[in-house]
Design a protein around this motif. Sequence first.
Motif, short mmCIF file in Angstrom:
data_model
loop_
_atom_site.label_atom_id
_atom_site.label_comp_id
_atom_site.label_asym_id
_atom_site.label_seq_id
_atom_site.Cartn_x
_atom_site.Cartn_y
_atom_site.Cartn_z
N ASP A 71 69.54 -2.29 -4.74
CA ASP A 71 69.67 -3.50 -3.92
C ASP A 71 71.10 -4.05 -3.97
N PRO A 72 72.08 -3.24 -3.58
CA PRO A 72 73.48 -3.70 -3.66
C PRO A 72 73.76 -4.84 -2.70
N ASP A 73 74.87 -5.52 -2.94
CA ASP A 73 75.28 -6.61 -2.05
C ASP A 73 75.81 -6.05 -0.73
N PHE A 74 76.33 -4.83 -0.75
CA PHE A 74 76.67 -4.11 0.47
C PHE A 74 76.93 -2.65 0.14
N ILE A 75 76.84 -1.79 1.14
CA ILE A 75 77.26 -0.41 0.99
C ILE A 75 78.41 -0.15 1.95
N VAL A 76 79.22 0.83 1.61
CA VAL A 76 80.39 1.17 2.42
C VAL A 76 80.19 2.54 3.05
N HIS A 77 80.43 2.63 4.31
CA HIS A 77 80.42 3.82 5.17
C HIS A 77 79.10 3.98 5.92
N GLY A 78 78.04 4.50 5.27
CA GLY A 78 76.80 4.75 5.99
C GLY A 78 76.99 5.73 7.14
N PRO A 81 74.31 -5.47 3.97
CA PRO A 81 75.34 -5.14 4.97
C PRO A 81 75.89 -3.73 4.79
N VAL A 82 76.27 -3.13 5.91
CA VAL A 82 76.92 -1.82 5.91
C VAL A 82 78.35 -2.01 6.40
N VAL A 83 79.31 -1.63 5.58
CA VAL A 83 80.72 -1.71 5.97
C VAL A 83 81.12 -0.38 6.58
N ILE A 84 81.44 -0.37 7.86
CA ILE A 84 81.86 0.86 8.51
C ILE A 84 83.38 0.95 8.53
N ILE A 122 75.94 0.23 -15.54
CA ILE A 122 77.02 -0.50 -14.85
C ILE A 122 76.44 -1.60 -13.96
N VAL A 123 75.41 -1.25 -13.20
CA VAL A 123 74.80 -2.24 -12.30
C VAL A 123 74.14 -3.35 -13.11
N ALA A 124 73.42 -2.97 -14.17
CA ALA A 124 72.73 -3.98 -14.99
C ALA A 124 73.72 -4.96 -15.60
N GLU A 125 74.85 -4.47 -16.07
CA GLU A 125 75.85 -5.35 -16.67
C GLU A 125 76.46 -6.27 -15.61
N ALA A 126 76.68 -5.74 -14.42
CA ALA A 126 77.23 -6.58 -13.34
C ALA A 126 76.25 -7.68 -12.96
N ARG A 127 74.99 -7.32 -12.83
CA ARG A 127 73.99 -8.33 -12.47
C ARG A 127 73.85 -9.39 -13.56
N LYS A 128 73.89 -8.95 -14.80
CA LYS A 128 73.79 -9.90 -15.91
C LYS A 128 74.94 -10.89 -15.89
N ALA A 129 76.12 -10.41 -15.48
CA ALA A 129 77.31 -11.27 -15.41
C ALA A 129 77.37 -12.07 -14.11
N GLY A 130 76.38 -11.90 -13.24
CA GLY A 130 76.36 -12.64 -11.97
C GLY A 130 77.36 -12.13 -10.96
N LYS A 131 77.71 -10.84 -11.05
CA LYS A 131 78.72 -10.29 -10.15
C LYS A 131 78.09 -9.42 -9.07
N LYS A 132 78.82 -9.22 -8.00
CA LYS A 132 78.33 -8.45 -6.88
C LYS A 132 78.47 -6.95 -7.15
N VAL A 133 77.62 -6.18 -6.48
CA VAL A 133 77.60 -4.73 -6.65
C VAL A 133 77.71 -4.07 -5.27
N ALA A 134 78.61 -3.11 -5.16
CA ALA A 134 78.79 -2.38 -3.91
C ALA A 134 78.91 -0.89 -4.20
N PHE A 135 78.44 -0.07 -3.27
CA PHE A 135 78.49 1.38 -3.39
C PHE A 135 79.14 1.99 -2.17
N HIS A 136 79.96 3.05 -2.38
CA HIS A 136 80.18 4.00 -1.30
C HIS A 136 78.87 4.76 -1.13
#
Length: 347
Positions: free
Chosen positions: A198-205, A222-225, A168-182
């Motif tokens: 190396d996501p563009d941001f993570i959520v919660h932390g 970045p960490v999204v709280i 999923i991540v590899a396909e997103a990077r290939k398409a030039g799209k951002k990746v985020a994780f909870h």
Amino acid sequence: MTDKSPQIISGLALVGEELAPLHADIIVEHGTITAIEENPRAPPLWICPALFNAHTHLGDTIAMDCGATGDLVSLVTPPDGLKHRLLRAASRDDLAAGMRASIGEMIGTGTAGCADFREGGEEGVILLRDASRDLPFHAMAFGRDGGERVSDGTGISSARDVAGVERIVAEARKAGKKVAFHAGERDAGDVDAALSFDPDFIVHGTHATKKQLRTCAEKGIPVVICPRSNWTLGVTDSAKKPPVMLMQELGCTIWLGTDNVMFVPPDLGGEMAFVSTLYKTDPASILRSAIAGSVLTGSQFFLSPGARACLRIIDPEQNALKFSRDPVTSMVKRAPFSCRGTNVFNS
């Protein structure tokens, strides 16, 4: 704003990422701030950058305050958490209407965009775009379940909840799209795996360790709280979780989100007031966190020459705000009640 002639907006402006107060004229042409000029005679209006909600689940609007009880897994974890069952049972029209209503609420409180983790595959992404159509709002879709193909980015529930994350991540990077994780919402066990991509941001932390947060700081992740959501879902009962002060000490980039509309309104004013009261952090840093995620739109909302004009104008003379000694603190602590104003949102 559709008029192509220059517009001059005057008042006490919070300028740049520092949110430095300056009595000024802001000149806007073709939707862009072309100049900020000091004007000691500017009227007593407050001019603030528009807010950006860095993490939402707007589809959950159809399940708002449904009286549900339970833990994080039973309520919101895919594929069979309560929210996912309710989403599958809802009609397309109801989902779109709910999302549009929540977007309208955000616009009304000075928020000009959001990063939405979009359930429902490609159709879910299309629903968000339909819901935000013709509104002055940047709805960034982070798709999943196949929605990644047509979205602005990929929003992964957790590295341990989703099969085939590497693909999923590899396909997103290939398409030039951002990746985020909870990551780090219920414990620290999925944070290292998320950071390895190396996501563009993570959520919660929420439960991230000092070592993990240092990695975020060093890599500029970045960490999204989302503190109100964390408290509501029972993954924290301490002002040490999420470790906001530690994040700041380590130099983490912190963004602010509201998470599931099912439990928490998508109101960044309320979120800022909650963070200020519970975590005792500096008001300017809180307000900055409620704006900075706008970089995902391609141009941050901070007021500076060359930036897209996305701002709100507040008249403190209309209420008790006229007695404020510090507009930044008032915007953070009193926004749910007093800081409503006129929006100038440009796409």
